[in-house]
Write a protein that holds these residues in place. Structure first.
Motif, PDB file in Angstrom:
ATOM      1  N   SER A  15      -8.939  -4.927  -6.965  1.00 30.22           N
ATOM      2  CA  SER A  15      -8.857  -3.560  -7.493  1.00 30.22           C
ATOM      3  C   SER A  15      -7.821  -2.741  -6.726  1.00 30.22           C
ATOM      4  CB  SER A  15     -10.224  -2.879  -7.444  1.00 30.22           C
ATOM      5  OG  SER A  15     -10.624  -2.608  -6.108  1.00 30.22           O
ATOM      6  N   ILE A  16      -7.739  -2.962  -5.427  1.00 29.21           N
ATOM      7  CA  ILE A  16      -6.724  -2.270  -4.616  1.00 29.21           C
ATOM      8  C   ILE A  16      -5.329  -2.693  -5.063  1.00 29.21           C
ATOM      9  CG2 ILE A  16      -5.755  -2.047  -2.294  1.00 29.21           C
ATOM     10  CD1 ILE A  16      -8.642  -2.345  -1.230  1.00 29.21           C
ATOM     11  N   ALA A  17      -5.143  -3.994  -5.277  1.00 31.48           N
ATOM     12  CA  ALA A  17      -3.837  -4.491  -5.731  1.00 31.48           C
ATOM     13  C   ALA A  17      -3.473  -3.925  -7.090  1.00 31.48           C
ATOM     14  CB  ALA A  17      -3.863  -6.019  -5.777  1.00 31.48           C
ATOM     15  N   VAL A  18      -4.444  -3.846  -7.988  1.00 31.00           N
ATOM     16  CA  VAL A  18      -4.199  -3.282  -9.322  1.00 31.00           C
ATOM     17  C   VAL A  18      -3.778  -1.822  -9.212  1.00 31.00           C
ATOM     18  CG1 VAL A  18      -5.394  -2.540 -11.434  1.00 31.00           C
ATOM     19  CG2 VAL A  18      -5.649  -4.891 -10.609  1.00 31.00           C
ATOM     20  N   GLY A  19      -4.440  -1.056  -8.347  1.00 30.71           N
ATOM     21  CA  GLY A  19      -4.075   0.344  -8.164  1.00 30.71           C
ATOM     22  C   GLY A  19      -2.688   0.517  -7.589  1.00 30.71           C
ATOM     23  N   VAL A  20      -2.343  -0.319  -6.608  1.00 31.12           N
ATOM     24  CA  VAL A  20      -1.030  -0.219  -5.964  1.00 31.12           C
ATOM     25  C   VAL A  20       0.092  -0.583  -6.932  1.00 31.12           C
ATOM     26  CG1 VAL A  20       0.462  -1.228  -4.199  1.00 31.12           C
ATOM     27  CG2 VAL A  20      -1.877  -0.581  -3.625  1.00 31.12           C
ATOM     28  N   VAL A  21      -0.056  -1.698  -7.627  1.00 33.00           N
ATOM     29  CA  VAL A  21       1.012  -2.179  -8.511  1.00 33.00           C
ATOM     30  C   VAL A  21       1.093  -1.359  -9.792  1.00 33.00           C
ATOM     31  CG1 VAL A  21       1.883  -4.160  -9.810  1.00 33.00           C
ATOM     32  CG2 VAL A  21       0.843  -4.503  -7.562  1.00 33.00           C
ATOM     33  N   GLY A  22      -0.060  -1.112 -10.420  1.00 34.65           N
ATOM     34  CA  GLY A  22      -0.056  -0.372 -11.679  1.00 34.65           C
ATOM     35  C   GLY A  22       0.498   1.031 -11.541  1.00 34.65           C
ATOM     36  N   TRP A  23       0.230   1.647 -10.392  1.00 31.79           N
ATOM     37  CA  TRP A  23       0.687   3.022 -10.170  1.00 31.79           C
ATOM     38  C   TRP A  23       1.735   3.066  -9.064  1.00 31.79           C
ATOM     39  CZ3 TRP A  23      -0.451   6.254 -13.880  1.00 31.79           C
ATOM     40  CH2 TRP A  23      -1.530   5.928 -14.714  1.00 31.79           C
ATOM     41  N   SER A  24       2.701   2.162  -9.188  1.00 29.89           N
ATOM     42  CA  SER A  24       3.824   2.113  -8.250  1.00 29.89           C
ATOM     43  C   SER A  24       4.957   3.031  -8.666  1.00 29.89           C
ATOM     44  CB  SER A  24       4.350   0.682  -8.160  1.00 29.89           C
ATOM     45  OG  SER A  24       4.802   0.233  -9.437  1.00 29.89           O
ATOM     46  N   GLY A  25       4.888   3.556  -9.892  1.00 30.55           N
ATOM     47  CA  GLY A  25       5.953   4.416 -10.398  1.00 30.55           C
ATOM     48  C   GLY A  25       6.938   3.691 -11.297  1.00 30.55           C
ATOM     49  N   TYR A  26       6.761   2.383 -11.464  1.00 33.91           N
ATOM     50  CA  TYR A  26       7.619   1.612 -12.359  1.00 33.91           C
ATOM     51  C   TYR A  26       6.973   1.569 -13.746  1.00 33.91           C
ATOM     52  CZ  TYR A  26      10.159   0.143  -8.207  1.00 33.91           C
ATOM     53  OH  TYR A  26      10.890   0.138  -7.043  1.00 33.91           O
ATOM     54  N   MET A  27       7.695   2.098 -14.705  1.00 40.28           N
ATOM     55  CA  MET A  27       7.160   2.269 -16.053  1.00 40.28           C
ATOM     56  C   MET A  27       6.493   1.014 -16.612  1.00 40.28           C
ATOM     57  SD  MET A  27       6.700   3.444 -19.088  1.00 40.28           S
ATOM     58  CE  MET A  27       7.207   5.063 -18.581  1.00 40.28           C
ATOM     59  N   LEU A  28       7.192  -0.096 -16.580  1.00 40.05           N
ATOM     60  CA  LEU A  28       6.697  -1.305 -17.236  1.00 40.05           C
ATOM     61  C   LEU A  28       5.569  -1.993 -16.473  1.00 40.05           C
ATOM     62  CD1 LEU A  28      10.047  -2.763 -18.618  1.00 40.05           C
ATOM     63  CD2 LEU A  28       8.253  -1.536 -19.858  1.00 40.05           C
ATOM     64  N   LEU A  29       5.200  -1.454 -15.302  1.00 36.41           N
ATOM     65  CA  LEU A  29       4.069  -2.011 -14.567  1.00 36.41           C
ATOM     66  C   LEU A  29       2.766  -1.250 -14.839  1.00 36.41           C
ATOM     67  CD1 LEU A  29       5.579  -2.902 -11.066  1.00 36.41           C
ATOM     68  CD2 LEU A  29       5.052  -4.437 -12.971  1.00 36.41           C
ATOM     69  N   LEU A  30       2.811  -0.211 -15.641  1.00 33.75           N
ATOM     70  CA  LEU A  30       1.596   0.551 -15.944  1.00 33.75           C
ATOM     71  C   LEU A  30       0.468  -0.317 -16.513  1.00 33.75           C
ATOM     72  CD1 LEU A  30       2.871   3.948 -17.442  1.00 33.75           C
ATOM     73  CD2 LEU A  30       1.571   3.618 -15.336  1.00 33.75           C
ATOM     74  N   PRO A  31       0.770  -1.310 -17.370  1.00 30.95           N
ATOM     75  CA  PRO A  31      -0.331  -2.127 -17.915  1.00 30.95           C
ATOM     76  C   PRO A  31      -1.128  -2.904 -16.866  1.00 30.95           C
ATOM     77  CG  PRO A  31       1.602  -2.328 -19.323  1.00 30.95           C
ATOM     78  CD  PRO A  31       2.031  -1.594 -18.083  1.00 30.95           C
ATOM     79  N   VAL A  32      -0.602  -3.049 -15.658  1.00 29.44           N
ATOM     80  CA  VAL A  32      -1.378  -3.704 -14.599  1.00 29.44           C
ATOM     81  C   VAL A  32      -2.683  -2.945 -14.362  1.00 29.44           C
ATOM     82  CG1 VAL A  32      -1.406  -4.339 -12.146  1.00 29.44           C
ATOM     83  CG2 VAL A  32       0.649  -4.717 -13.507  1.00 29.44           C
ATOM     84  N   ALA A  33      -2.675  -1.633 -14.601  1.00 27.92           N
ATOM     85  CA  ALA A  33      -3.882  -0.821 -14.411  1.00 27.92           C
ATOM     86  C   ALA A  33      -5.020  -1.259 -15.319  1.00 27.92           C
ATOM     87  CB  ALA A  33      -3.558   0.659 -14.654  1.00 27.92           C
ATOM     88  N   LEU A  34      -4.711  -2.005 -16.376  1.00 34.40           N
ATOM     89  CA  LEU A  34      -5.753  -2.478 -17.278  1.00 34.40           C
ATOM     90  C   LEU A  34      -6.632  -3.540 -16.627  1.00 34.40           C
ATOM     91  CD1 LEU A  34      -3.666  -2.697 -20.572  1.00 34.40           C
ATOM     92  CD2 LEU A  34      -5.205  -0.868 -19.836  1.00 34.40           C
ATOM     93  N   GLY A  35      -6.243  -3.994 -15.454  1.00 27.38           N
ATOM     94  CA  GLY A  35      -7.108  -4.910 -14.714  1.00 27.38           C
ATOM     95  C   GLY A  35      -8.358  -4.239 -14.185  1.00 27.38           C
ATOM     96  N   PHE A  36      -8.333  -2.895 -14.072  1.00 26.79           N
ATOM     97  CA  PHE A  36      -9.492  -2.209 -13.499  1.00 26.79           C
ATOM     98  C   PHE A  36     -10.765  -2.382 -14.321  1.00 26.79           C
ATOM     99  CE2 PHE A  36     -12.114   1.682 -13.530  1.00 26.79           C
ATOM    100  CZ  PHE A  36     -12.762   1.467 -12.322  1.00 26.79           C
ATOM    101  N   PRO A  37     -10.755  -2.149 -15.654  1.00 24.98           N
ATOM    102  CA  PRO A  37     -12.017  -2.333 -16.387  1.00 24.98           C
ATOM    103  C   PRO A  37     -12.552  -3.764 -16.307  1.00 24.98           C
ATOM    104  CG  PRO A  37     -10.183  -1.911 -17.889  1.00 24.98           C
ATOM    105  CD  PRO A  37      -9.708  -1.595 -16.512  1.00 24.98           C
ATOM    106  N   VAL A  38     -11.668  -4.749 -16.193  1.00 22.00           N
ATOM    107  CA  VAL A  38     -12.120  -6.135 -16.041  1.00 22.00           C
ATOM    108  C   VAL A  38     -12.875  -6.298 -14.723  1.00 22.00           C
ATOM    109  CG1 VAL A  38     -11.404  -8.537 -15.836  1.00 22.00           C
ATOM    110  CG2 VAL A  38     -10.217  -7.027 -17.438  1.00 22.00           C
ATOM    111  N   LEU A  39     -12.269  -5.824 -13.646  1.00 16.53           N
ATOM    112  CA  LEU A  39     -12.890  -5.957 -12.323  1.00 16.53           C
ATOM    113  C   LEU A  39     -14.191  -5.176 -12.241  1.00 16.53           C
ATOM    114  CD1 LEU A  39      -9.607  -5.584 -10.237  1.00 16.53           C
ATOM    115  CD2 LEU A  39     -10.855  -7.707 -10.715  1.00 16.53           C
ATOM    116  N   TRP A  40     -14.210  -3.991 -12.832  1.00 22.48           N
ATOM    117  CA  TRP A  40     -15.431  -3.162 -12.841  1.00 22.48           C
ATOM    118  C   TRP A  40     -16.563  -3.894 -13.556  1.00 22.48           C
ATOM    119  CZ3 TRP A  40     -18.102  -1.028 -17.011  1.00 22.48           C
ATOM    120  CH2 TRP A  40     -19.035  -0.024 -16.709  1.00 22.48           C
ATOM    121  N   SER A  41     -16.236  -4.527 -14.688  1.00 12.95           N
ATOM    122  CA  SER A  41     -17.276  -5.198 -15.471  1.00 12.95           C
ATOM    123  C   SER A  41     -17.756  -6.491 -14.805  1.00 12.95           C
ATOM    124  CB  SER A  41     -16.753  -5.515 -16.880  1.00 12.95           C
ATOM    125  OG  SER A  41     -15.742  -6.508 -16.834  1.00 12.95           O
TER     126      SER A  41
END
Length: 387
Positions: A15-41
């Motif tokens: 989850s930490i890695a998903v937060g760091v990469v998904g919200w790194s400021g690079y536009m095309l990496l935003l979908p990495v944040a979609l890993g969060f609901p998977v990890l939460w579930s």
């Protein structure tokens, strides 16, 4: 016994890695944040779900402590305190709505996503995975938002690998054909590098320098020139007369950030200026909580801080069209842009004053989020930041 500890640790680190990469400021990496609901579930207990949520949110907003320290010219402790307090609402919502019953987890996650998108919890609803809709479904508008919402629920089910595979295919296709939102014809966003002095240096020479910058942009054919948040400092009749006079021989219209002082505090606004006069065009709906918006002052009978206009002026008339303005913090949360899109504006105008974010990815994240929303709804985008 080792496995009992290993699985939660892997989920938290992921989850930490998903937060760091998904919200790194690079536009095309935003979908990495979609890993969060998977990890939460995938969490098997409420406490692990809470830790997964904390890891994701704290990693995604990691620039806040350093930014707050720079803003207040203080040590890092106030920033750390604000960082932890801001994460509390995100963690509490996702921990409370987690359930042992795997059948209800998708609907519970969907409810958490909605709660974090609208006030009051949406006030600190940063790093919302739904922002990635602009990358996966560019130009799909409300349909794209609907598919993304359904996909978020699907990522919290047992068939999440199939949903993730579908999203990955859309992601690759979008990356292959990606183009940034177009700049509206006749519009120009002015980027400044005046650091903390912007809005604080009230001298006449500073105003004249910015006027010269605007005139240069207008001489290149721009009919609408956008300046960053706080570009004009305090908006007074004197400043208004100076700018109106400076534009008396120009056909350009300037949209610029300023502050309007009133007995209760101040309003963070955008003003429109042309040779015929000036007017307050937009009042910020959601200033930065804590540093700008300080609601506790009202409880103690004190004045000060920025005023909040929550659901006011979602679109504003400018020229022959209508714009959806987003000032700084409004680019990091969900409901201001969605409220604006309900009114089908002709373009999106994103401004900010990010001098205090130096050394962090905050401004890059703001730009990426504004670009993603503009792409989702196929709207032209004008960006103007000071750094």
């Amino acid at each position: 016994m080792c496995r009992d500890y290993l699985r939660p640790l892997l989920l938290i680190f992921a989850s930490i890695a998903v937060g760091v990469v998904g919200w790194s400021g690079y536009m095309l990496l935003l979908p990495v944040a979609l890993g969060f609901p998977v990890l939460w579930s995938l969490a098997r207990t409420r406490s692990v779900a809470a830790l997964v949520s904390a890891g994701y949110f704290l990693a995604a907003s990691r620039g806040l402590p350093q930014g707050v320290a720079a803003f207040y010219s203080s040590d890092i402790w106030p920033g750390l305190l604000l960082w932890l307090c801001a994460s509390l609402s995100f963690v509490v919502v996702h921990a409370v709505l987690w359930s042992k019953n795997t059948r209800v987890r998708p609907s519970r996650y969907l409810l958490a996503a909605v709660i974090m998108a609208i006030p009051p919890f949406g006030i600190t609803g940063w790093a919302h995975p739904v922002t990635a809709a602009g990358v996966l479904f560019p130009g799909w508008g409300w349909w794209g938002l609907g598919f993304m919402t359904a996909g978020l629920a699907g990522l919290a089910t047992r068939i999440w690998p199939a949903v993730a595979t579908a999203f990955a295919g859309l992601w690759l296709w979008s990356a292959a054909i990606w183009t940034d939102p177009k700049l509206p014809e006749g519009w120009r966003g002015v980027e400044l590098e005046l650091s903390a002095s912007l809005g604080r240096e009230a001298g006449l020479q500073r105003q004249r320098d910015i006027i010269a910058t605007v005139r240069n942009a207008a001489s290149d054919g721009a009919r609408y020139v956008v300046l960053p948040e706080s570009a004009l400092g305090f908006w007074t009749p004197t400043v208004a007369r100076l700018w109106t006079g400076a534009l008396s021989d120009s056909n350009a219209t300037v949209m610029a950030g300023a502050a309007v002082v009133d007995p209760r505090g101040y309003n963070n606004v955008l003003v429109a200026i042309d040779r015929k006069g000036s007017r307050i065009l937009y009042r910020e709906r959601m200033p930065v909580p804590g540093s700008m918006w300080q609601p506790w002052r009202f409880l103690f009978g004190e004045s000060g801080g920025a005023s909040v206009d929550f659901f006011a002026n979602p679109v504003v008339p400018i020229g022959a069209g209508r714009a959806a303005p987003l000032i700084c913090y409004e680019q990091l949360i969900v409901w201001p842009v969605l409220q604006s899109m309900l009114h089908d504006p002709d373009l999106v105008v994103a401004v900010g004053n990010g001098w205090w974010t130096e050394g962090t990815s905050i401004v890059a994240i703001q730009r990426a989020a504004a670009t993603a929303w503009a792409k989702l709804f196929a709207k032209p985008l004008v960006i103007a930041f000071n750094t």
